[in-house]
Design a protein around this motif. Structure first.
Motif, PDB file in Angstrom:
ATOM      1  N   ASP A 163       0.834  -1.200   0.000  1.00  0.00           N
ATOM      2  CA  ASP A 163       0.000   0.000   0.000  1.00  0.00           C
ATOM      3  C   ASP A 163       0.871   1.253   0.000  1.00  0.00           C
ATOM      4  O   ASP A 163       0.705   2.150   0.816  1.00  0.00           O
ATOM      5  CB  ASP A 163      -0.925  -0.010   1.223  1.00  0.00           C
ATOM      6  CG  ASP A 163      -2.109   0.933   1.031  1.00  0.00           C
ATOM      7  OD1 ASP A 163      -2.347   1.361  -0.112  1.00  0.00           O
ATOM      8  OD2 ASP A 163      -2.785   1.237   2.017  1.00  0.00           O
ATOM      9  N   ALA A 164       1.848   1.294  -0.954  1.00  0.00           N
ATOM     10  CA  ALA A 164       2.858   2.351  -0.942  1.00  0.00           C
ATOM     11  C   ALA A 164       2.256   3.745  -1.019  1.00  0.00           C
ATOM     12  O   ALA A 164       2.817   4.704  -0.496  1.00  0.00           O
ATOM     13  CB  ALA A 164       3.835   2.145  -2.101  1.00  0.00           C
ATOM     14  N   GLY A 165       1.095   3.882  -1.643  1.00  0.00           N
ATOM     15  CA  GLY A 165       0.504   5.201  -1.782  1.00  0.00           C
ATOM     16  C   GLY A 165       0.116   5.833  -0.455  1.00  0.00           C
ATOM     17  O   GLY A 165       0.001   7.046  -0.360  1.00  0.00           O
ATOM     18  N   LEU A 166      -0.096   4.985   0.587  1.00  0.00           N
ATOM     19  CA  LEU A 166      -0.477   5.510   1.897  1.00  0.00           C
ATOM     20  C   LEU A 166       0.666   5.445   2.900  1.00  0.00           C
ATOM     21  O   LEU A 166       0.470   5.676   4.086  1.00  0.00           O
ATOM     22  CB  LEU A 166      -1.691   4.732   2.443  1.00  0.00           C
ATOM     23  CG  LEU A 166      -2.982   4.878   1.633  1.00  0.00           C
ATOM     24  CD1 LEU A 166      -4.094   4.054   2.260  1.00  0.00           C
ATOM     25  CD2 LEU A 166      -3.401   6.337   1.539  1.00  0.00           C
ATOM     26  N   SER A 167       1.853   5.126   2.423  1.00  0.00           N
ATOM     27  CA  SER A 167       3.019   5.080   3.295  1.00  0.00           C
ATOM     28  C   SER A 167       3.285   6.454   3.900  1.00  0.00           C
ATOM     29  O   SER A 167       3.281   7.470   3.198  1.00  0.00           O
ATOM     30  CB  SER A 167       4.238   4.623   2.490  1.00  0.00           C
ATOM     31  OG  SER A 167       5.433   5.053   3.082  1.00  0.00           O
ATOM     32  N   LEU A 168       3.512   6.505   5.200  1.00  0.00           N
ATOM     33  CA  LEU A 168       3.836   7.775   5.866  1.00  0.00           C
ATOM     34  C   LEU A 168       5.124   8.368   5.299  1.00  0.00           C
ATOM     35  O   LEU A 168       5.241   9.589   5.133  1.00  0.00           O
ATOM     36  CB  LEU A 168       3.984   7.561   7.374  1.00  0.00           C
ATOM     37  CG  LEU A 168       2.701   7.312   8.157  1.00  0.00           C
ATOM     38  CD1 LEU A 168       3.024   6.849   9.572  1.00  0.00           C
ATOM     39  CD2 LEU A 168       1.859   8.589   8.210  1.00  0.00           C
TER      40      LEU A 168
END
Length: 311
Positions: A287-292
């Motif tokens: 879920d790289a798009g939501l990585s902090l």
């Protein structure tokens, strides 16, 4: 041992100045303007560990002729690495050793590809310093440590020889048989600190005072650690203790990257956060798009775009 310090800014000027004051053979590779400043006012260090003013500082320009140096101490900003390499390349000979003090790991790839692994050591420093308006080096706390070692680990004669020169020069010099792990530990910590303080535009104390601040720092630290582990570097209990004490104890601590943002200056976001993301890991693949970490990096890229538009 003839030592070439690339630049005479906050970091290079501090360690190089201490070495020169201790009687080591130090030459600063600088631009003409900085050479004139040093000729006129000397190299000035303001520090709780002892103030210092050096007169008759030895300097050299990139265009000057000179024999190869034995040791190159490199401490430029990561985004200036290519220019720095071009400036000191003429002074690298068959037996020259390059000791970089940059953050992250990309510079190691660049230097070893350019000069070969036999010329490059691993290294890192722990210091908070800046140049004031008078172009004096201001040491902001009492930490001034430099650690180095062979990239492939273990002791060596050349590391021992460099250690003999750096030791007893007015700062803490240490060798490490696991320098790459030490560098990754610093990178994980620094990336967590930079991402969190830039994202919140506040200190560790300010972040921890918010409802979800601790969870964000924990999330960033976990993601950064996952990247290190993906690359074969496992943080141990000693790192956990230091990181927990620093990142989860309210304090005025911020990353230098936040100070760059506040000063409308260029940042090392690509090298500290972007390169970490590029090196992958479980946290970045899921879920790289939501990585902090990706959010913090995008936040800084938006800042860069805004700065470019203003320019």
């Amino acid at each position: 041992m003839r030592i070439l310090v690339v630049g005479a800014g906050a970091v290079g000027g501090y360690f190089g100045g201490r070495l020169a004051h201790a009687g080591r053979d130090v030459t600063f590779l600088v631009r003409a303007g900085r050479a004139e400043e040093l000729r006129r006012a000397g190299l000035v260090i303001k520090s709780a560990r002892g103030d210092l003013t050096l007169r008759d500082v030895k300097t050299i320009l990139a265009t000057d002729p000179a024999e190869p140096f034995d040791l190159v101490l490199l401490s430029c900003k990561a985004y200036n690495l290519d220019d720095a390499i071009a400036s000191f390349e003429p002074f690298v000979g068959p037996s020259t050793r390059i000791l970089p003090l940059l953050n992250g790991m990309r510079h190691i790839d660049v230097l070893t590809q350019k000069f070969g692994t036999q010329h490059v050591l691993g290294g890192q420093c722990v210091i908070a310093a800046t140049l004031n308006r008078e172009r004096e080096i201001v040491h902001l706390n009492e930490l001034h440590a430099l650690t180095f070692g062979e990239l492939d680990g273990g002791p060596s004669e050349r590391v021992s020889a460099i250690d003999a020169v750096l030791s007893g020069a007015g700062f803490d010099a240490m060798t490490s048989d696991t320098i790459l792990l030490r560098m990754w530990e610093k990178w994980v910590f620094l990336a967590t600190l930079a991402a969190s303080t830039c994202l919140f535009r506040g200190s560790i104390g300010a972040i921890l005072s918010t409802p979800d601040g601790r969870r964000v720092i924990e999330g960033l630290l976990g993601e950064c650690r996952a990247v290190a582990q993906h690359n074969g570097f496992m943080m141990g209990p000693e790192f956990d203790s230091r990181a927990t004490q620093t990142l989860f104890t309210p304090s005025p601590l911020t990353a230098s990257m936040l100070r760059d943002v506040e000063n409308h200056a260029r940042t090392e976001a690509d090298h500290i956060l972007g390169d970490l993301i590029q090196r992958g890991g479980v946290a970045q693949q899921r879920d790289a798009g939501l990585s902090l970490l990706r959010i913090a990096y995008s936040h800084l890229k938006a800042y860069e775009a805004r700065q470019a538009g203003a320019a």
